[in-house]
Design a protein around this motif. Structure first.
Motif, PDB file in Angstrom:
ATOM      1  N   LEU A 177       0.829  -1.197   0.000  1.00  0.00           N
ATOM      2  CA  LEU A 177       0.000   0.000   0.000  1.00  0.00           C
ATOM      3  C   LEU A 177       0.870   1.255   0.000  1.00  0.00           C
ATOM      4  O   LEU A 177       0.551   2.250  -0.664  1.00  0.00           O
ATOM      5  N   VAL A 244      -8.976   4.590  -0.427  1.00  0.00           N
ATOM      6  CA  VAL A 244      -8.106   3.427  -0.242  1.00  0.00           C
ATOM      7  C   VAL A 244      -7.757   3.246   1.232  1.00  0.00           C
ATOM      8  O   VAL A 244      -7.711   2.126   1.740  1.00  0.00           O
ATOM      9  N   TYR A 248      -8.225   0.117   3.674  1.00  0.00           N
ATOM     10  CA  TYR A 248      -7.137  -0.493   4.453  1.00  0.00           C
ATOM     11  C   TYR A 248      -7.542  -0.670   5.913  1.00  0.00           C
ATOM     12  O   TYR A 248      -7.209  -1.681   6.543  1.00  0.00           O
ATOM     13  N   THR A 356      -1.516   8.212   2.723  1.00  0.00           N
ATOM     14  CA  THR A 356      -2.872   7.964   2.210  1.00  0.00           C
ATOM     15  C   THR A 356      -3.965   8.673   3.005  1.00  0.00           C
ATOM     16  O   THR A 356      -5.129   8.634   2.606  1.00  0.00           O
TER      17      THR A 356
END
Length: 423
Positions: A177, A244, A248, A356
């Motif tokens: 990731l 995303v 996660y 992220t």
């Protein structure tokens, strides 16, 4: 008679003495759940529970130096030192809330406050128009976690054991990731380079010189259409990365939580603070940190000019060390206790949160506040991030670590630090 007074204080209202003794106790009991530490015990642990808190003396010094307009270096150093214990206190309050709130809420809480200092510093710099400070501090936080902290953890763990074993699948999922987030930063840089090349072909060499200036990261060195294109790519990518990150969290806390169960928190941990006390402490420290971060950011440019320190070096190297000081100590300590899985989760997990969650969040906040923060990093910064993530990916894929791998990570970090000092 005292038993009746304690349980039914209204029966003693005639003389008033029973009320005076019992009402404060009843009021305190309302503010904490049964079995939780009292407010006094909670704040005693919060304030005196770590030697880091000695550095809280720098908080009033930071305020005085800013108010009285002392030398820029003093303002920077005092604010720099003040944020270190505040970062540790934010982590303490978050951890204490996590103990009582359960796994899912703990994950959401850590997502929000796990990198609270980076968010606060980033917002302060963003609102002051210091876009380069925002970008370099975020980049530095990722590099610091991936190379410096993880390298120190691998090295410390390797000194205690020949090899340290951790869950390879979980580590690979996290590092993959991180790789995705890194790749998304390559695209804006590639777009910008292509558009600058087109401008150079049409407008001779003057634009070429301007385009090499690392301070232009908002796309203003492009024509209006291309600048809007860069903003569109950055803001769209930011929204996708936030999506995303939510995925996660679900992956880590729900669907594949078995892979991460040993990494979230130690079993049998007893709360040292009540939930209301921890929540109020978290709010108070966040407010204080926001002021210190504002003072710190305001002094960076003057300090850099006066003492000839590269601004990029301050953002990439110095600020992340302050913001992540408590996490650094915790990660190395866990490695020394042969809990390498937890160390990796602290280092890589924090980098994932920044790449992220924090960076996309700041891009969105900049969009709302009309500050054109983009995901365009200079080619040099993009390459540095890419090779760092690539090295970590290679080292964690076998599920083992040793001190030599720690030396590799630390060496790369020192080389990068020298490069930013020379920039």
């Amino acid at each position: 008679m005292s038993l009746i007074t304690d349980q039914t204080p209204l029966l003693t209202s005639g003389n008033g003495h029973g009320d005076a003794r019992s009402l404060p106790r009843r009021f305190v009991n309302i503010l904490k759940a049964e079995g939780e530490p009292s407010w006094l015990a909670s704040y005693k642990f919060f304030i005196f529970g770590s030697w880091w808190n000695i550095l809280l003396l720098f908080v009033p010094l930071s305020y005085l130096s800013h108010t009285l307009k002392w030398d820029a270096a003093l303002r920077f150093c005092f604010s720099f030192m003040a944020i270190m214990p505040l970062a540790a206190l934010l982590g303490t309050a978050t951890d204490q809330l996590s103990v009582k709130l359960g796994q899912t809420l703990s994950g959401l809480l850590n997502a929000s406050f796990g990198n609270a200092v980076e968010i606060i510093v980033g917002i302060a710099a963003l609102l002051q128009g210091q876009l380069r400070i925002v970008q370099t501090s975020m980049l530095g936080s990722i590099l610091s976690n991936l190379l410096l902290v993880l390298g120190c953890s691998f090295f410390a763990g390797g000194l205690k054991s020949t090899e340290n074993i951790f869950q390879a699948t979980a580590a690979q999922a996290s590092s993959s990731l991180m790789t995705l987030a890194c790749i998304t930063l390559v695209i804006p840089a590639a777009y910008h380079s292509a558009k600058v090349h087109d401008l150079c072909e049409h407008n001779a060499t003057s634009n070429a010189t301007f385009s090499l200036n690392n301070t232009v990261i908002d796309g203003s060195d492009l024509d209006e259409g291309d600048e809007n294109g860069l903003l569109f790519i950055s803001r769209g990518t930011a929204l996708l990365l936030l999506f995303v990150y939510v995925g996660y969290l679900i992956f880590q806390l729900k669907t594949h939580h078995v892979l991460f169960d040993g990494e979230l928190q130690e079993e049998g941990e007893e709360p040292m603070m009540s939930v209301p006390a921890a929540g109020s402490a978290l709010l108070l420290v966040t407010v204080v940190t926001s002021f210190c971060a504002d003072y710190l950011v305001a002094s960076i440019e003057e300090t850099a000019d006066t003492y000839h320190i590269p601004t990029a070096f301050i953002g990439v190297i110095l600020l992340p060390i302050v913001a992540n000081a408590a996490e650094h100590v915790t990660s190395v300590w866990m490695a020394l206790k042969n809990k390498m899985a937890l160390s990796i989760e602290i280092c890589v997990g924090s980098s994932i949160q920044i790449s992220t969650f924090v960076i996309p969040l700041l891009v969105i906040i900049g969009w709302i506040t009309n500050h054109n923060l983009t995901l365009y990093f200079s080619n040099f910064e993009t390459i540095v991030l890419f090779v760092s993530v690539l090295l970590v990916q290679f080292l964690v894929q076998d599920g083992k670590s040793n001190y030599m791998e720690g030396i590799m990570l630390l060496t790369l970090y020192l080389v990068i630090a020298m490069a930013f000092w020379a920039s």
